[in-house]
Scaffold this motif. Structure first.
Motif, PDB file in Angstrom:
ATOM      1  N   SER A   1       7.164   2.642  -0.651  1.00 18.18           N
ATOM      2  CA  SER A   1       6.530   1.470  -0.047  1.00 18.18           C
ATOM      3  C   SER A   1       6.327   0.376  -1.080  1.00 18.18           C
ATOM      4  O   SER A   1       5.970   0.652  -2.232  1.00 18.18           O
ATOM      5  N   ASP A   2       6.549  -0.847  -0.682  1.00 14.73           N
ATOM      6  CA  ASP A   2       6.215  -2.010  -1.488  1.00 14.73           C
ATOM      7  C   ASP A   2       4.776  -2.399  -1.144  1.00 14.73           C
ATOM      8  O   ASP A   2       4.507  -2.822  -0.016  1.00 14.73           O
TER       9      ASP A   2
ATOM     10  N   LYS B   1       3.913  -5.690   0.727  1.00 14.01           N
ATOM     11  CA  LYS B   1       4.428  -5.973   2.059  1.00 14.01           C
ATOM     12  C   LYS B   1       3.784  -5.038   3.080  1.00 14.01           C
ATOM     13  O   LYS B   1       3.023  -4.139   2.725  1.00 14.01           O
TER      14      LYS B   1
ATOM     15  N   HIS C   1      14.416  -5.206   1.158  1.00  9.48           N
ATOM     16  CA  HIS C   1      13.646  -4.215   1.933  1.00  9.48           C
ATOM     17  C   HIS C   1      14.509  -3.634   3.042  1.00  9.48           C
ATOM     18  O   HIS C   1      15.195  -4.365   3.745  1.00  9.48           O
TER      19      HIS C   1
ATOM     20  N   ASN D   1       8.432  -3.283   4.362  1.00  9.55           N
ATOM     21  CA  ASN D   1       8.013  -2.856   3.018  1.00  9.55           C
ATOM     22  C   ASN D   1       8.757  -1.636   2.493  1.00  9.55           C
ATOM     23  O   ASN D   1       8.337  -1.027   1.518  1.00  9.55           O
TER      24      ASN D   1
END
Length: 338
Positions: A165-166, A169, A114, A174
């Motif tokens: 974006s993750d 997270k 990240h 993220n």
């Protein structure tokens, strides 16, 4: 001084000795030599990667070297893309924590992270190979210093492409980056020389110094240390945060002890931000196989490469392959062998 890449020459037919190099104003890859039936056939010229010392069998990539800033705490786990990096460096940040600077040149993963913010220390880290920094952002003063040093920055805060974006997270842990998207907007920069002094591919191993290890603990601060173990011929982290079976595996691990100053600003929590002075000289430890050599490192300026000198005063070179560099605070940091 323009970068003159070392070349491997494949030769068939009669014996033929060639000395070749690449140097051009537009930084293009060298062209293969023309066959000469009377002397043999030079079938291929292969350039050497500035980040690994190994042959670039498909030629020099069209993209620049990208240096991606990656979170290095459990909050940012898992780390993605490290197994595709050519070289990785760990640097001190505020609060005694560390962050990774992962170099990507021969391979551009579509998922790296990240991603976190840049630091002024990154000038000396990215400078030797004209690295272009990929970061989520950075304090205004730090961002301006990096830009004024002539380093290109792809920052999400500045609207650079490729960020996502993750969903698993939360901010600021993220952020992911697709380096293939970034490469479409990037211009290739000149690479002045290799990042490390690479040994010739056919060079004999360095003579044993009598010091051996199969494990090590590299301490940056009371809050942070990185554990290492020798797994076969590779050095791997024992407390890393990479995705399962996707961590960086180093052929060589180097600990560079460098001075640390104050970057001149604080983080949002009020912690002073350190700045590693990645120039000058000092002590270094080189881990390759089970051999550990103590040498002197030199880096005349922020944008120049590292060189090493053995205890007997002779130049010390690094075996080609993937390298992890631990940029440890001089005096405050330490290494314990196991």
């Amino acid at each position: 001084m323009k970068f003159k890449l070392r070349l491997i020459v494949a030769v068939s037919a009669a014996a033929l000795t060639l000395t070749a190099c690449s140097s051009s104003s537009d930084d293009k890859a060298a062209k293969p030599a023309s066959p000469d039936a009377s002397q043999g056939t030079a079938t291929k010229l292969v350039e050497i990667s500035p980040l690994t010392g190994k042959a670039l069998r498909k030629g020099r990539p069209d993209n620049p070297v990208f240096v991606v800033k990656i979170e290095n705490t459990s909050a940012g786990a898992p780390q993605y893309g490290l197994d595709k990096a050519d070289l990785v460096m760990e640097e001190l940040v505020e609060g005694g924590l560390t962050r990774l600077a992962a170099f990507f040149y021969s391979s551009l993963p579509t998922k790296v992270g990240h991603v976190r913010s840049l630091r002024t220390s990154d000038i000396g880290i990215a400078g030797p190979v004209g690295g272009q920094i990929v970061a989520s952002g950075g304090a205004t003063g730090a961002y301006n210093k990096v830009k004024n040093a002539g380093i290109t920055v792809f920052s999400e805060d500045a609207g650079s492409p490729g960020f996502s974006s993750d969903p698993a997270k939360y901010r600021p842990y993220n952020r992911l980056i697709d380096l293939k998207v970034v490469a479409k907007k990037a211009k290739r920069t000149k690479i002045k020389g290799p990042y490390l002094p690479w040994s010739p591919a056919d060079a004999a191993p360095a003579p044993a110094t009598g010091k051996t290890a199969t494990a090590a603990t590299v301490r940056f601060s009371p809050a942070t240390s990185t554990g290492w173990k020798l797994d076969g011929r590779k050095w791997v982290r024992t407390n890393g945060h990479a995705a399962p079976n996707k961590d960086f595996k180093a052929d060589t691990m180097i600990v560079v002890f460098a001075k640390v100053g104050n970057a001149g600003y604080t983080d949002p929590a009020g912690n002073p931000v350190p700045e590693t002075v990645f120039e000058g000289k000092g002590e270094a430890m080189v881990f390759h196989g089970n051999q550990v050599d103590t040498v002197t490192w030199r880096k005349p300026s922020l944008d120049e490469a590292l060189t090493f000198t053995a205890k007997d005063g002779t130049p010390y070179t690094i075996a080609p392959g993937k390298t992890f560099i631990e940029l440890v605070p001089q005096g405050a940091g330490s290494v314990t062998l196991g």
